[in-house]
Design a protein around this motif. Structure first.
Motif, mmCIF file in Angstrom:
data_model
loop_
_atom_site.group_PDB
_atom_site.id
_atom_site.type_symbol
_atom_site.label_atom_id
_atom_site.label_comp_id
_atom_site.label_asym_id
_atom_site.label_seq_id
_atom_site.Cartn_x
_atom_site.Cartn_y
_atom_site.Cartn_z
ATOM 1 N N THR A 14 0.839 -1.209 0.000
ATOM 2 C CA THR A 14 0.000 0.000 0.000
ATOM 3 C C THR A 14 0.875 1.260 0.000
ATOM 4 O O THR A 14 0.544 2.236 -0.677
ATOM 5 C CB THR A 14 -1.023 0.013 1.166
ATOM 6 N N ALA A 15 2.001 1.235 0.714
ATOM 7 C CA ALA A 15 2.896 2.412 0.696
ATOM 8 C C ALA A 15 3.465 2.630 -0.702
ATOM 9 O O ALA A 15 3.627 3.773 -1.139
ATOM 10 C CB ALA A 15 4.015 2.266 1.721
ATOM 11 N N GLU A 151 11.211 -0.524 7.697
ATOM 12 C CA GLU A 151 10.718 -1.844 8.101
ATOM 13 C C GLU A 151 9.274 -1.676 8.570
ATOM 14 O O GLU A 151 9.008 -0.956 9.531
ATOM 15 C CB GLU A 151 11.569 -2.392 9.256
ATOM 16 N N GLY B 9 9.238 5.999 10.735
ATOM 17 C CA GLY B 9 9.714 5.781 9.369
ATOM 18 C C GLY B 9 8.757 6.302 8.319
ATOM 19 O O GLY B 9 7.618 6.682 8.615
ATOM 20 N N LYS B 10 9.227 6.283 7.068
ATOM 21 C CA LYS B 10 8.402 6.694 5.936
ATOM 22 C C LYS B 10 7.391 5.595 5.619
ATOM 23 O O LYS B 10 7.686 4.428 5.758
ATOM 24 C CB LYS B 10 9.314 6.929 4.725
ATOM 25 N N GLY B 11 6.199 5.981 5.130
ATOM 26 C CA GLY B 11 5.251 4.972 4.654
ATOM 27 C C GLY B 11 3.891 5.011 5.319
ATOM 28 O O GLY B 11 2.974 4.326 4.873
ATOM 29 N N THR B 13 1.677 7.642 5.623
ATOM 30 C CA THR B 13 0.712 8.327 4.769
ATOM 31 C C THR B 13 0.574 7.623 3.424
ATOM 32 O O THR B 13 -0.546 7.380 2.957
ATOM 33 C CB THR B 13 1.130 9.807 4.572
ATOM 34 N N THR B 14 1.696 7.247 2.813
ATOM 35 C CA THR B 14 1.600 6.571 1.508
ATOM 36 C C THR B 14 0.826 5.252 1.661
ATOM 37 O O THR B 14 0.028 4.909 0.782
ATOM 38 C CB THR B 14 2.984 6.344 0.856
ATOM 39 N N ALA B 15 1.017 4.539 2.760
ATOM 40 C CA ALA B 15 0.248 3.292 2.956
ATOM 41 C C ALA B 15 -1.238 3.591 3.085
ATOM 42 O O ALA B 15 -2.072 2.831 2.585
ATOM 43 C CB ALA B 15 0.749 2.535 4.183
ATOM 44 N N GLU B 151 4.085 -0.616 12.802
ATOM 45 C CA GLU B 151 5.089 0.412 13.094
ATOM 46 C C GLU B 151 5.976 0.549 11.865
ATOM 47 O O GLU B 151 6.647 -0.405 11.465
ATOM 48 C CB GLU B 151 5.936 -0.002 14.304
ATOM 49 N N MET B 152 5.941 1.735 11.229
ATOM 50 C CA MET B 152 6.860 1.995 10.132
ATOM 51 C C MET B 152 8.170 2.452 10.766
ATOM 52 O O MET B 152 8.277 3.574 11.278
ATOM 53 C CB MET B 152 6.289 3.083 9.209
ATOM 54 N N LYS B 153 9.121 1.565 10.751
ATOM 55 C CA LYS B 153 10.374 1.783 11.492
ATOM 56 C C LYS B 153 11.465 2.258 10.541
ATOM 57 O O LYS B 153 11.726 1.615 9.527
ATOM 58 C CB LYS B 153 10.776 0.444 12.132
ATOM 59 N N GLU B 154 12.046 3.383 10.885
ATOM 60 C CA GLU B 154 13.096 3.936 10.017
ATOM 61 C C GLU B 154 14.388 3.151 10.190
ATOM 62 O O GLU B 154 14.970 3.134 11.272
ATOM 63 C CB GLU B 154 13.316 5.403 10.374
ATOM 64 N N GLU B 170 8.710 12.436 -0.790
ATOM 65 C CA GLU B 170 8.145 12.800 0.525
ATOM 66 C C GLU B 170 6.878 13.649 0.421
ATOM 67 O O GLU B 170 6.154 13.803 1.400
ATOM 68 C CB GLU B 170 9.159 13.527 1.401
#
Lengths: 171, 171
Positions: A14-15, A151, B9-11, B13-15, B151-154, B170
């Motif tokens: 989905t991301a 991750e 981490g990133k992802g 909002t995009t998810a 958890e979107m982990k950076e 971004e």
């Protein structure tokens, strides 16, 4: 930029879809290549195939761990055109702003793609495009060359309680 | 189902955008309410506003930690209509398949929304809709009532090297 979405949690695919939408929204050219997406009909396909600026390829729809009746050897063979497509993109004059390689980490984990060749192609492609690679179990060699790695870590999931995939959520 | 995308981490909002696209692709009705999205023009807005089946609301576009010249008190006031909108959705006969509450975890973290009232509204809304709540620092009380938490982990991010946000990635 090389971006990797990995981990055992929900949100990797989905991301990457969200990333595609974000990029297309800026008028960019995007290429999506997906593997192993044959178990369900994923809702996003109805929308993505209609959007201007996106080229969409799907290979090796079945993965032996998800769908019965296909061997590892057969799945590996079905990944060959995906590797060829990547080589073709790297050799081509054509430029995408973003290339998304859905579930390629799985193909690397299972030895369906040659890791060294794949990493070389990604490096080459990243000279002209941003690349997103998704799938759990990203190999360390890919993480090493990536600029941005997330991750997606499962904290809680209904699968843990034996609840099966929900339409509109997991597919 | 209550879904939370959190972590540094990133992802996140995009998810949630990918989730919206997936859901709309099945012909579902979706409501997106976003907070604090005023710093950049996010590419996805060009696409999302064109899609059938999506209602899109944006409140409190500025967050004091991202944009200068706004106080915490002002940001808190600007979140009031978001809380009202949620209460309105919970009281209404109208049904969405999916409601996405973008960056609401930040509003909870910063005390811009009443945590107890918010959690009650989410529980009520989840009786008729799937709910996605995003933003780093999700409160434990929300994780406790959620069905699916990622958890979107950076692991790696260009920001770590002082590289600034990239258009199409971004925002």
């Amino acid at each position: 930029m090389i971006i990797v979405n990995t981990g055992d949690g929900k949100g990797k695919t989905t991301a990457s879809i969200g990333q595609i939408i974000r990029s297309l929204g800026h008028g960019n050219k995007v290429c999506l290549i997906q593997l192993f997406k044959g178990k369900y009909f994923y809702g996003e396909q109805n929308i993505l195939t209609e959007l201007e600026g996106l080229e969409f390829f799907s290979f090796a729809s079945e993965h032996p761990y998800c769908i019965e009746g296909i061997t590892l050897e057969e799945a590996k063979e079905k990944c060959i055109p995906a590797a060829q497509k990547l080589a073709e993109l790297a050799a081509s004059e054509k430029r995408y702003d973003l290339i998304v390689l859905e579930e390629f980490n799985i193909a690397l984990r299972d030895g369906f793609l040659d890791k060294i060749k794949f990493i070389d192609l990604v490096k080459k492609l990243s000279e002209k495009s941003d690349i997103v690679i998704t799938g759990r179990a990203a190999p360390q060699e890919l993480i090493d060359i990536a600029d941005l790695v997330t991750e997606m870590k499962e904290i809680k999931h209904p699968f843990q309680k034996g609840i099966s995939a929900k339409k509109g959520i997991e597919f």
